[in-house]
Design a protein around this motif. Structure first.
Motif, PDB file in Angstrom:
ATOM      1  N   TYR A 156      94.256  -6.310 154.416  1.00 21.50           N
ATOM      2  CA  TYR A 156      93.381  -5.613 153.480  1.00 21.50           C
ATOM      3  C   TYR A 156      93.594  -4.108 153.646  1.00 21.50           C
ATOM      4  CZ  TYR A 156      91.029 -10.119 153.146  1.00 21.50           C
ATOM      5  OH  TYR A 156      90.755 -11.447 152.944  1.00 21.50           O
ATOM      6  N   LEU A 157      93.923  -3.454 152.529  1.00 16.54           N
ATOM      7  CA  LEU A 157      94.140  -2.010 152.514  1.00 16.54           C
ATOM      8  C   LEU A 157      93.055  -1.346 151.672  1.00 16.54           C
ATOM      9  CD1 LEU A 157      98.018  -2.101 152.080  1.00 16.54           C
ATOM     10  CD2 LEU A 157      96.693  -1.987 154.204  1.00 16.54           C
ATOM     11  N   LYS A 158      93.120  -0.044 151.543  1.00 13.13           N
ATOM     12  CA  LYS A 158      92.020   0.715 150.937  1.00 13.13           C
ATOM     13  C   LYS A 158      91.583   0.160 149.588  1.00 13.13           C
ATOM     14  CE  LYS A 158      90.634   5.389 149.567  1.00 13.13           C
ATOM     15  NZ  LYS A 158      90.985   6.827 149.582  1.00 13.13           N
ATOM     16  N   ALA A 159      92.523  -0.217 148.744  1.00 11.67           N
ATOM     17  CA  ALA A 159      92.179  -0.715 147.408  1.00 11.67           C
ATOM     18  C   ALA A 159      91.333  -1.976 147.473  1.00 11.67           C
ATOM     19  CB  ALA A 159      93.451  -0.983 146.602  1.00 11.67           C
ATOM     20  N   ASP A 160      91.366  -2.675 148.597  1.00  9.07           N
ATOM     21  CA  ASP A 160      90.613  -3.912 148.747  1.00  9.07           C
ATOM     22  C   ASP A 160      89.160  -3.682 149.152  1.00  9.07           C
ATOM     23  OD1 ASP A 160      92.916  -5.650 148.289  1.00  9.07           O
ATOM     24  OD2 ASP A 160      93.609  -4.939 150.240  1.00  9.07           O
ATOM     25  N   PHE A 161      88.860  -2.476 149.644  1.00  6.90           N
ATOM     26  CA  PHE A 161      87.472  -2.193 150.056  1.00  6.90           C
ATOM     27  C   PHE A 161      87.118  -0.726 149.773  1.00  6.90           C
ATOM     28  CE2 PHE A 161      90.311  -2.349 153.776  1.00  6.90           C
ATOM     29  CZ  PHE A 161      90.232  -1.052 154.266  1.00  6.90           C
ATOM     30  N   GLU A 162      87.526  -0.258 148.601  1.00 10.07           N
ATOM     31  CA  GLU A 162      87.360   1.158 148.277  1.00 10.07           C
ATOM     32  C   GLU A 162      85.896   1.576 148.206  1.00 10.07           C
ATOM     33  OE1 GLU A 162      89.842   4.482 145.816  1.00 10.07           O
ATOM     34  OE2 GLU A 162      90.034   2.368 145.267  1.00 10.07           O
ATOM     35  N   ALA A 163      85.007   0.667 147.799  1.00  5.34           N
ATOM     36  CA  ALA A 163      83.580   1.014 147.780  1.00  5.34           C
ATOM     37  C   ALA A 163      83.100   1.341 149.194  1.00  5.34           C
ATOM     38  CB  ALA A 163      82.770  -0.129 147.184  1.00  5.34           C
ATOM     39  N   LEU A 164      83.639   0.643 150.181  1.00  6.00           N
ATOM     40  CA  LEU A 164      83.269   0.923 151.572  1.00  6.00           C
ATOM     41  C   LEU A 164      83.775   2.282 152.018  1.00  6.00           C
ATOM     42  CD1 LEU A 164      82.153   0.209 154.342  1.00  6.00           C
ATOM     43  CD2 LEU A 164      84.220  -1.165 154.759  1.00  6.00           C
ATOM     44  N   THR A 165      85.022   2.628 151.705  1.00  5.18           N
ATOM     45  CA  THR A 165      85.531   3.936 152.115  1.00  5.18           C
ATOM     46  C   THR A 165      84.836   5.068 151.373  1.00  5.18           C
ATOM     47  OG1 THR A 165      87.407   3.786 150.565  1.00  5.18           O
ATOM     48  CG2 THR A 165      87.770   3.042 152.821  1.00  5.18           C
ATOM     49  N   ASP A 166      84.445   4.836 150.126  1.00  6.16           N
ATOM     50  CA  ASP A 166      83.635   5.843 149.427  1.00  6.16           C
ATOM     51  C   ASP A 166      82.332   6.088 150.195  1.00  6.16           C
ATOM     52  OD1 ASP A 166      85.514   6.124 147.428  1.00  6.16           O
ATOM     53  OD2 ASP A 166      84.454   4.837 145.987  1.00  6.16           O
ATOM     54  N   ALA A 167      81.756   5.002 150.701  1.00  2.08           N
ATOM     55  CA  ALA A 167      80.493   5.111 151.431  1.00  2.08           C
ATOM     56  C   ALA A 167      80.676   5.794 152.786  1.00  2.08           C
ATOM     57  CB  ALA A 167      79.881   3.729 151.622  1.00  2.08           C
ATOM     58  N   THR A 168      81.773   5.485 153.482  1.00  3.66           N
ATOM     59  CA  THR A 168      81.985   6.118 154.787  1.00  3.66           C
ATOM     60  C   THR A 168      82.200   7.618 154.640  1.00  3.66           C
ATOM     61  OG1 THR A 168      84.370   5.608 154.743  1.00  3.66           O
ATOM     62  CG2 THR A 168      82.915   4.022 155.819  1.00  3.66           C
ATOM     63  N   ARG A 169      82.918   8.027 153.605  1.00  4.31           N
ATOM     64  CA  ARG A 169      83.142   9.456 153.396  1.00  4.31           C
ATOM     65  C   ARG A 169      81.863  10.156 152.949  1.00  4.31           C
ATOM     66  NH1 ARG A 169      88.441  10.017 149.843  1.00  4.31           N
ATOM     67  NH2 ARG A 169      87.412   8.324 148.710  1.00  4.31           N
ATOM     68  N   ALA A 170      81.053   9.462 152.167  1.00  2.00           N
ATOM     69  CA  ALA A 170      79.776  10.042 151.751  1.00  2.00           C
ATOM     70  C   ALA A 170      78.870  10.247 152.959  1.00  2.00           C
ATOM     71  CB  ALA A 170      79.097   9.150 150.717  1.00  2.00           C
ATOM     72  N   TYR A 171      78.869   9.290 153.877  1.00  2.00           N
ATOM     73  CA  TYR A 171      78.042   9.444 155.075  1.00  2.00           C
ATOM     74  C   TYR A 171      78.597  10.546 155.976  1.00  2.00           C
ATOM     75  CZ  TYR A 171      75.626   8.513 159.429  1.00  2.00           C
ATOM     76  OH  TYR A 171      74.881   8.661 160.577  1.00  2.00           O
ATOM     77  N   CYS A 172      79.934  10.657 156.055  1.00  2.00           N
ATOM     78  CA  CYS A 172      80.539  11.746 156.827  1.00  2.00           C
ATOM     79  C   CYS A 172      80.066  13.104 156.311  1.00  2.00           C
ATOM     80  CB  CYS A 172      82.059  11.646 156.737  1.00  2.00           C
ATOM     81  SG  CYS A 172      82.974  12.989 157.521  1.00  2.00           S
ATOM     82  N   ALA A 173      79.925  13.228 154.986  1.00  2.00           N
ATOM     83  CA  ALA A 173      79.496  14.488 154.381  1.00  2.00           C
ATOM     84  C   ALA A 173      77.989  14.713 154.508  1.00  2.00           C
ATOM     85  CB  ALA A 173      79.895  14.520 152.910  1.00  2.00           C
ATOM     86  N   ALA A 174      77.219  13.631 154.741  1.00  2.00           N
ATOM     87  CA  ALA A 174      75.754  13.740 154.839  1.00  2.00           C
ATOM     88  C   ALA A 174      75.264  12.858 155.975  1.00  2.00           C
ATOM     89  CB  ALA A 174      75.106  13.342 153.523  1.00  2.00           C
ATOM     90  N   PRO A 175      75.599  13.206 157.227  1.00  4.50           N
ATOM     91  CA  PRO A 175      75.312  12.316 158.359  1.00  4.50           C
ATOM     92  C   PRO A 175      73.831  12.156 158.693  1.00  4.50           C
ATOM     93  CG  PRO A 175      76.168  14.422 159.127  1.00  4.50           C
ATOM     94  CD  PRO A 175      76.311  14.429 157.642  1.00  4.50           C
ATOM     95  N   ASP A 176      72.985  12.936 158.069  1.00  2.00           N
ATOM     96  CA  ASP A 176      71.544  12.792 158.303  1.00  2.00           C
ATOM     97  C   ASP A 176      70.884  11.909 157.254  1.00  2.00           C
ATOM     98  OD1 ASP A 176      71.611  14.502 160.542  1.00  2.00           O
ATOM     99  OD2 ASP A 176      71.507  16.271 159.248  1.00  2.00           O
TER     100      ASP A 176
END
Length: 266
Positions: free
Chosen positions: A36-56
């Motif tokens: 499984y590569l990024k295209a298979d779970f892109e909603a998850l990577t969008d969420a991880t990057r969003a949390y990285c930008a707003a860790p609180d």
């Protein structure tokens, strides 16, 4: 027992080469390994990057868990093939990208992903996180180059190195992740070591999923991908980023210069 190996980083440590080789060999690997590569779970990577930008943000962290569970629910529990996920964006943004900080959120992200994997697979789960690393000076220069080519970064290397968001200790992050995801295992290997192994930086991942030697021998290996050209374009890109070129013309100029450098390198 379901072995799940999550290759979650780091950026600029051979990850693109690993993923390109996995993609090119997907049909060969399919009977033996679920890739499984990024295209298979892109909603998850969008969420991880969003949390990285707003860790609180509790909402952003909840989204990581929600999309992790949605992904894991798609994976059959009675299939004996190991699972391999590979995407560096699981750890967050590339440090320095649009002033986003480094991997400070990675331990919490991995903890939430591990929790949801355990919820899905229960006692049958054998979970391993893998991180490819790199020596700090080479990694810093490589992230600088990536940001130069992809954004309008105007800092030279010396100034870039003073930015707090790029002051990331990769091994310290690995240790923090190991503490956060226990009892799951965390394994790491520097690119300087893995690149000289039989399948390059893909080798430690194939070891972790115990891929049959005959299948490994049949893999089509690709040359390194996304490596920095040796033509000294970094200072040229700094000057271009500082210029009055429009965004469109800047992109085209960089693209043309990279093409020329790659052709010259060949």
């Amino acid at each position: 027992m379901t072995r799940v190996v999550i290759h979650a980083g780091f950026h600029k440590t051979g990850t693109t080469s690993v993923q390109s080789t996995l993609r090119a060999n997907r049909a060969l690997l399919a009977p033996h390994l679920r890739v499984y590569l990024k295209a298979d779970f892109e909603a998850l990577t969008d969420a991880t990057r969003a949390y990285c930008a707003a860790p609180d943000s509790d909402e952003a962290l909840s989204a990581v868990g929600r999309y992790a569970m949605r992904f894991f629910r798609r994976i059959a529990r009675d299939d004996p093939r190991p699972v391999l996920m590979s995407c560096e964006d699981l750890s967050g943004h590339l440090p320095g990208r649009r002033r986003h900080p480094g991997y400070h959120a990675a331990p919490q992200i991995m903890s939430v992903i591990a929790e949801n994997a355990r919820h899905r697979f229960g006692e049958a789960l054998d979970l391993v996180f893998f991180f490819s690393t790199r020596d700090s000076d080479t990694w810093l220069r490589s992230t600088w180059w990536q940001n130069l080519r992809s954004t309008r970064l105007t800092d030279d290397l010396d100034r870039y190195a003073t930015r707090p968001e790029v002051a990331t200790d990769l091994m310290q992050t690995v240790s923090a992740v190991a503490e956060a995801v226990a009892p799951a295992r965390v394994v790491s290997e520097p690119l300087d070591l893995s690149r000289d192994r039989p399948e390059g930086p893909l080798t430690p991942l194939l070891d972790l999923v115990a891929l049959d030697p005959e299948i490994r021998a049949a893999l089509t290996m690709l040359p390194p991908v996304n490596a920095q050209p040796v033509a000294g374009l970094d200072e040229v890109f700094v000057a271009l980023n500082r210029s009055a070129l429009s965004e469109e013309n800047l992109r085209e100029a960089k693209k043309a210069l990279r093409r020329i450098a790659n052709e010259q390198g060949q």
